[in-house]
Design a protein around this motif. Structure first.
Motif, PDB file in Angstrom:
ATOM      1  N   ASN A 192      -0.388  12.131  -3.555  1.00  0.00           N
ATOM      2  CA  ASN A 192      -1.716  11.535  -3.376  1.00  0.00           C
ATOM      3  C   ASN A 192      -1.676  10.011  -3.487  1.00  0.00           C
ATOM      4  O   ASN A 192      -2.394   9.304  -2.781  1.00  0.00           O
ATOM      5  N   GLN A 193      -0.833   9.510  -4.401  1.00  0.00           N
ATOM      6  CA  GLN A 193      -0.694   8.059  -4.527  1.00  0.00           C
ATOM      7  C   GLN A 193      -0.073   7.463  -3.271  1.00  0.00           C
ATOM      8  O   GLN A 193      -0.458   6.389  -2.817  1.00  0.00           O
ATOM      9  N   LYS A 194       0.888   8.168  -2.702  1.00  0.00           N
ATOM     10  CA  LYS A 194       1.501   7.686  -1.467  1.00  0.00           C
ATOM     11  C   LYS A 194       0.520   7.796  -0.303  1.00  0.00           C
ATOM     12  O   LYS A 194       0.567   6.991   0.631  1.00  0.00           O
ATOM     13  N   LEU A 195      -0.357   8.772  -0.367  1.00  0.00           N
ATOM     14  CA  LEU A 195      -1.396   8.893   0.657  1.00  0.00           C
ATOM     15  C   LEU A 195      -2.328   7.685   0.599  1.00  0.00           C
ATOM     16  O   LEU A 195      -2.715   7.130   1.628  1.00  0.00           O
ATOM     17  N   ILE A 196      -2.668   7.250  -0.617  1.00  0.00           N
ATOM     18  CA  ILE A 196      -3.508   6.062  -0.799  1.00  0.00           C
ATOM     19  C   ILE A 196      -2.801   4.828  -0.227  1.00  0.00           C
ATOM     20  O   ILE A 196      -3.411   4.003   0.457  1.00  0.00           O
ATOM     21  N   ALA A 197      -1.512   4.727  -0.491  1.00  0.00           N
ATOM     22  CA  ALA A 197      -0.735   3.596   0.035  1.00  0.00           C
ATOM     23  C   ALA A 197      -0.744   3.598   1.558  1.00  0.00           C
ATOM     24  O   ALA A 197      -0.837   2.541   2.193  1.00  0.00           O
ATOM     25  N   GLY A 198      -0.667   4.790   2.152  1.00  0.00           N
ATOM     26  CA  GLY A 198      -0.708   4.905   3.602  1.00  0.00           C
ATOM     27  C   GLY A 198      -2.051   4.467   4.169  1.00  0.00           C
ATOM     28  O   GLY A 198      -2.116   3.792   5.192  1.00  0.00           O
TER      29      GLY A 198
END
Length: 321
Positions: free
Chosen positions: A14-20
């Motif tokens: 989810n954190q990487k999704l936010i970064a994306g």
């Protein structure tokens, strides 16, 4: 820290999704004017002596500065869905390869599987954003007719029914799958090389604290170089499909006689099928016809790749800290 799943990763999906999402929004905001010029160059039947800079000046003079931001709202939605889905699909698929498939395959075949992960991410993204992209492209060539999201969707549907939202999908899959696969593969290969080289140049005489402080700069430089390289290679390799996709996406477009159409978009080049589109390009302009608008597209791809990867990596770095 390269994109893709790593076993020692501390960030959640989810954190990487936010970064994306952050990287997508940032990239679209900066590159939107280039996107308008790129699409106009690909679709308009224009004077071959007119460069993309000359076209930009004509748009500014005849239609005003706001024209460069036509389709921007949908462009932001497109970026969020496209970039986030690409990175998320890539994370999921590479995690499977790292945790399961790699146990039963050779290191060489593992590289093939990681490349296929990129193709999977590209195809998933292309399918999800197709309706958004069709409306957005038509807004760029006829904002008055396609207006906002609702009006644009209504006009697309009236012109070709529900299937009109997926015009150019075949070309999009053939473009985006390999393009994203090549992009991630090149980025994964180049970024560690550049980062190690930059670290090697700066390593002499540094204390541990200085090395830690230099990590951000090394990450920024390596991500920029790798992103630029990845964007150039992937976009050049798949460009003919990108050009065909744009011309297919306006196949059912019919100018509304009750709406004023800009003079520069009254004559658009359309296609009905992928194969006929590619054949017509070669028949009319030779092999170079497949690369109409390539210069501005590559320039935009360079800017986009640098911003998108650098922003993604820096957001991930900030969240790790």
């Amino acid at each position: 820290m390269v994109v893709g799943y790593k076993k020692d990763e501390t960030l959640t999906p989810n954190q990487k999704l936010i970064a994306g999402v952050v990287s997508g929004v940032t990239t679209r905001f900066i590159t939107q004017p280039l996107d308008v010029v790129k699409v106009r160059t690909q679709l308009q039947a224009q004077d071959k002596g007119l460069t993309w800079l000359g076209l930009s000046w004509r748009i500014l003079k005849e239609e005003g500065l706001a024209t460069f931001w036509h389709g921007h709202s949908l462009g932001q939605l497109h970026s969020i869905v496209s970039v986030a889905s690409q990175f998320h699909a890539y994370e999921i698929s590479t995690k499977f390869v790292e945790n399961y498939a790699s146990q039963y395959t050779s290191p060489q075949f593992k590289k093939v599987l990681l490349f296929m992960c990129g193709i999977f991410a590209g195809c998933a993204s292309a399918t999800l954003v197709s309706p958004i992209e069709v409306i957005r492209v038509r807004q760029m060539v006829g904002k008055a007719q396609y207006g906002g999201v609702i009006q644009g969707a209504r006009e697309v549907y009236r012109g070709g029914g529900i299937l009109a939202f997926y015009e150019g999908l075949t070309a999009s899959l053939m473009q985006m799958g390999p393009q994203v696969g090549i992009t991630f593969a090149v980025f994964r290969y180049v970024q560690p090389l550049v980062m190690d080289y930059v670290a090697y140049l700066e390593d002499a005489g540094q204390t541990e604290a200085e090395k830690k402080a230099a990590e951000t700069k090394q990450l920024l430089i390596s991500s920029s170089v790798a992103g630029s390289t990845a964007g150039f290679v992937s976009k050049t390799a798949t460009y003919p499909f990108d050009l065909a996709k744009r011309r297919l996406q306006i196949a059912s477009h019919k100018p509304d006689p009750n709406v004023k159409t800009p003079t520069m978009t009254q004559k658009l080049v359309k296609c009905r099928s992928l194969m006929s589109c590619l054949v017509d390009m070669v028949r009319k302009d030779g092999f170079t016809g497949l690369y109409t608008g390539w210069v501005v597209t590559i320039f935009k791809a360079q800017v986009t790749s640098v911003i998108i990867f650098t922003t993604y990596e820096m957001v991930c770095y900030a969240m790790r800290d």
